[in-house]
Design an enzyme around this catalytic site. Structure first.
Site: not given
Ligand SMILES: *Cc1c(COP(=O)(O)O)cnc(C)c1O
Length: 383
Positions: A46, A132, A173, A177, A202, A205, A236
């Site tokens: 990522n 997620h 989101e 993801s 969220d 990505h 990421k």
């Molecule tokens: C990776 C991810 C998270 C968590 O983030 P980290 O910093 O890796 O703990 C939260 N939400 C989504 C949609 C993710 O893909």
């Protein structure tokens, strides 16, 4: 510790094709990973902009360590807040067009701290089915009533909004993801405005990749000012680790007082906050722009190459492409075949996705060469 129940659980996982194990890497070198004398082109990271291994962030982290030392020594509220933590939070708030922001040790910790601080029993949380695990766990932890709408299903979301009473928090989101597709954020914003609900998006990505200066999908669609709670990760596209919540000053003040995953954990190293400030500058600037173009151009090229492949490749506005295989064992075998051909694209199975929706999750980034993209397309078509 040996236990019959644990042993039988492990056996069942193996029997169902759901066994997972850790694979240590010896070296990561741009898009190449090496382990045990072999190497693969990595299509599973990522680190979309290729910042994790960049000379700029290596130097920034070293510079941070020499300025601030290795660790932070205590939680943020005790004596772990360094001025650079606040500088990072101000820069993130400015980036997201919000009044304030708060950083956490990870994106997972942001969700776990934020959602239960804002809603509880008597309130309702409405989540997209594909949200997620961190958002789902946070919703459960909050004690609020949980309602789930089918993925991106606006009618069902509206019906749930119609029946919900008290405070309602809608959670989605922006780029999903495991599917790489986008939420209809404009329509979701309209609905939540109409019903007076709060909206948490969220952007794990999307930030770094989409929108002006990489500010995310909500900014790209021009609805960022109507999103109440902007959640993101620093793990990421930022190439480091951590997470943030950007929102009104009032919400951030509440989180400082109530978010348990913020309060009861040691502050991230100030050196990391320093390097994250540098990463944010890169992301917002011309170098970030070029890296975004590189990553998104690589995804467009991969999709173009696969245009005639029979398998469904859903629209992927960001840098994630699911290669759907269905049953868990097929996905596992496909992943191993790709591995033998020199490509790292691990299979994603239940419980990360639904049973029978196993897939390869392919991510591309700025660090891939066009040759590597073309070779992957060929390998996928001969699976
Ligand atoms: C990776 C991810 C998270 C968590 O983030 P980290 O910093 O890796 O703990 C939260 N939400 C989504 C949609 C993710 O893909």
């Amino acid at each position: 510790m040996e236990d019959r129940n644990i042993a039988s659980q492990l056996e069942e996982l193996r029997a169902q094709g759901l066994w997972r194990e850790l694979r240590p890497l010896d070296e990561v070198d741009g898009a190449i990973v090496r382990s045990g004398g072999r190497e693969w082109v990595n299509f599973s990271s990522n680190d979309y902009l290729g910042l994790a291994g960049s000379s700029e962030l290596r130097a920034a982290l070293e510079d941070g360590v020499s300025k601030y030392g290795a660790g932070s020594g205590a939680s943020r509220l005790v004596c772990g807040t360094h001025r650079v933590h606040l500088e990072l939070e101000e820069a993130l708030a400015d980036f997201k067009g919000a009044e304030a922001a708060l950083t956490f040790s990870s994106g997972f910790a942001v969700a776990l701290g934020t959602i239960p601080a804002l809603v509880g029993s008597g309130d309702t949380i409405i989540l997209d089915k594909l949200c997620h695990a961190s958002l789902v766990d946070a919703a459960r932890l909050s004690g609020a009533t949980i309602r789930v709408f089918p993925h991106n299903h606006l009618d069902k979301l509206e019906r749930l909004l119609n029946t919900a009473k008290e405070r309602v928090l809608v959670v989605t989101e922006s780029i999903f993801s495991m599917d790489g597709d986008a939420a209809p954020l404009r329509e979701i914003v309209d609905l939540k405005e109409k019903h007076g609900a709060w909206l948490l998006v969220d952007e794990a990505h999307a930030v770094g990749l989409l929108g002006p200066q990489g500010r995310g999908l909500a900014a790209q669609l021009g609805v960022d000012q109507l999103v109440d709670l902007h959640l993101g990760t620093l793990s990421k596209a930022f190439g480091l680790s951590g997470g943030y919540l950007a929102a009104s000053r009032q919400v951030i003040d509440l989180l400082v007082n109530r978010a348990r995953s913020f309060i009861y954990t040691t502050a991230p190293p100030p050196a990391l906050a320093h390097a994250l400030c540098v990463a944010l500058k890169i992301i917002r600037g011309p170098q970030g722009e070029a890296l975004r173009e590189g990553a998104l151009g690589n995804m467009a090229r991969l999709r173009g190459n696969l245009h005639h492949a029979q398998r469904k490749t859903p629209e992927a506005p960001a840098a994630i492409m699911p290669w759907l295989l269905g049953d868990e064992t097929s996905a596992f075998v496909a992943s191993r075949k790709l591995g033998d051909a020199g490509f790292l694209a691990p299979c994603i199975r239940y419980p990360t996705v639904a049973r029978g929706a196993a897939r390869l999750r392919i991510t591309v980034g700025a660090a891939h060469s066009t040759g590597q993209i073309d070779a992957l397309a060929q390998a996928l078509q001969t699976l």
